[in-house]
Design a protein around this motif. Sequence first.
Motif, PDB file in Angstrom:
ATOM      1  N   GLY A 294       0.812  -1.204   0.000  1.00  0.00           N
ATOM      2  CA  GLY A 294       0.000   0.000   0.000  1.00  0.00           C
ATOM      3  C   GLY A 294       0.848   1.258   0.000  1.00  0.00           C
ATOM      4  O   GLY A 294       2.071   1.234  -0.137  1.00  0.00           O
ATOM      5  N   SER A 295       0.196   2.397   0.198  1.00  0.00           N
ATOM      6  CA  SER A 295       0.897   3.673   0.211  1.00  0.00           C
ATOM      7  C   SER A 295       1.631   3.864   1.522  1.00  0.00           C
ATOM      8  O   SER A 295       1.311   3.241   2.535  1.00  0.00           O
ATOM      9  CB  SER A 295      -0.094   4.820   0.015  1.00  0.00           C
ATOM     10  OG  SER A 295      -0.970   4.898   1.128  1.00  0.00           O
ATOM     11  N   VAL A 296       2.619   4.747   1.515  1.00  0.00           N
ATOM     12  CA  VAL A 296       3.397   5.014   2.731  1.00  0.00           C
ATOM     13  C   VAL A 296       2.489   5.464   3.862  1.00  0.00           C
ATOM     14  O   VAL A 296       2.678   5.109   5.029  1.00  0.00           O
ATOM     15  CB  VAL A 296       4.482   6.076   2.439  1.00  0.00           C
ATOM     16  CG1 VAL A 296       5.193   6.480   3.725  1.00  0.00           C
ATOM     17  CG2 VAL A 296       5.475   5.544   1.420  1.00  0.00           C
ATOM     18  N   GLY A 297       1.468   6.216   3.535  1.00  0.00           N
ATOM     19  CA  GLY A 297       0.578   6.743   4.568  1.00  0.00           C
ATOM     20  C   GLY A 297      -0.285   5.700   5.238  1.00  0.00           C
ATOM     21  O   GLY A 297      -0.881   5.972   6.293  1.00  0.00           O
ATOM     22  N   THR A 298      -0.389   4.509   4.658  1.00  0.00           N
ATOM     23  CA  THR A 298      -1.233   3.467   5.254  1.00  0.00           C
ATOM     24  C   THR A 298      -0.418   2.306   5.820  1.00  0.00           C
ATOM     25  O   THR A 298      -0.984   1.380   6.396  1.00  0.00           O
ATOM     26  CB  THR A 298      -2.215   2.902   4.212  1.00  0.00           C
ATOM     27  OG1 THR A 298      -1.475   2.302   3.133  1.00  0.00           O
ATOM     28  CG2 THR A 298      -3.110   4.009   3.664  1.00  0.00           C
ATOM     29  N   GLN A 299       0.904   2.356   5.652  1.00  0.00           N
ATOM     30  CA  GLN A 299       1.728   1.262   6.146  1.00  0.00           C
ATOM     31  C   GLN A 299       1.944   1.385   7.656  1.00  0.00           C
ATOM     32  O   GLN A 299       1.980   2.484   8.210  1.00  0.00           O
ATOM     33  CB  GLN A 299       3.084   1.261   5.431  1.00  0.00           C
ATOM     34  CG  GLN A 299       3.001   0.858   3.979  1.00  0.00           C
ATOM     35  CD  GLN A 299       4.351   0.939   3.279  1.00  0.00           C
ATOM     36  OE1 GLN A 299       5.355   1.209   3.913  1.00  0.00           O
ATOM     37  NE2 GLN A 299       4.352   0.708   1.979  1.00  0.00           N
ATOM     38  N   GLY A 300       2.103   0.254   8.306  1.00  0.00           N
ATOM     39  CA  GLY A 300       2.359   0.220   9.739  1.00  0.00           C
ATOM     40  C   GLY A 300       2.390  -1.208  10.235  1.00  0.00           C
ATOM     41  O   GLY A 300       2.120  -2.150   9.484  1.00  0.00           O
TER      42      GLY A 300
END
Length: 372
Positions: free
Chosen positions: A290-296
């Motif tokens: 996914g996008s960097v903003g949704t990774q975790g």
Amino acid sequence: MRELGIGLIGTGFMGKTHALAFGSVRAVMGDVPPIRLALLCDTPLQKAQVMADQFGFAEATDDWRALVNDPSVDIVSVTTPNHLHHEMVLAAIAAGKHVYCEKPLSLTLEAAQEMADAATKAGVKTMVGYNYIKNPAFTHAQQLIADGAIGDIVHFRGWVDEDYQADPKQPWTWRAKIADAGLGALGDLGCHLVSMAYGIVGPIDSLIADMQTVHKTRPLADGTGDAVVENEDTASALVRFSCGAQGSLSTSRSAWGRKNRLAWEVHGTKGMICFDQERMNELYLYRNQGSVGTQGFTKILTGPEQSPYAAFCPAPGHQLGFNDLKVIEAASFLRAIAGAGPAHPNFDDALEFEKVIHAVAASAQAGTRVSI
């Protein structure tokens, strides 16, 4: 299968975990052979009798040789101090008994090899107490890696720290004496980390290491003076795995605030997995998706879907404990004796783990990289 008689030598911390495991393994798992808590050994005899009553054993003795030769005993559990393992295990094997021995196998690799060879020649089943690798969270991590969840493994970083020797006023014990304990933090703690590294990444080819004794002497318990600490309090190694990955291993028995921080993280080409034994029911998975903003990180909480958690509890989040891992270990040993696959880790497996900690000591002493 006929009922298997259990003989237990030693009633300390690990002796009690074996007694608890065998006392509940059939109730928890159901699919293991019937067992009988036949004979317990400790000294003096009065203590053995008291502990036999507490642990539920039928009889007690203060003679371990009598225990290993008793016809009512099929499995011998050895939970004594390290320097006693070698003689007791060889005697049990010679008597045709299956052997469940606490780690490390012995003080030296030569003695451990002799034990492994004797078991192979006799055809008896063996198990060594590396119960942390029986954790459903750990075996789930292995499955995630096998399924390609984090891609190809490139790096492993692990550490195992406790603080039971952090206080310089802590009295001297047999654990500080090479003739009784062998290696220090490596033999007591580091070998557990190695067993996990093997299970996650595979065999280690070579390493370069360093170690230190933080407190050179400790006070004698009777107040008559100090005694020398002969083995290491901390050790660290840079390792190369057979698969091509690299990593680091670190252990300390003098790490204030750490109680059982057996922790590691494994990095792959697509993500990583983290684990900490102090939070033994949790696994953290990071995937590069996914996008960097949704990774975790995703927290995976152990539950019935991670076998054999469901044998203990039908609901996730209720958590297993250290002694439950011992039950899982005992169950796998009993199944192996009944013919349902090999025991793991057996003496041969443990020997491979212990080759690594002895290589760490050898490298630290020589100041060079050591091949295993």
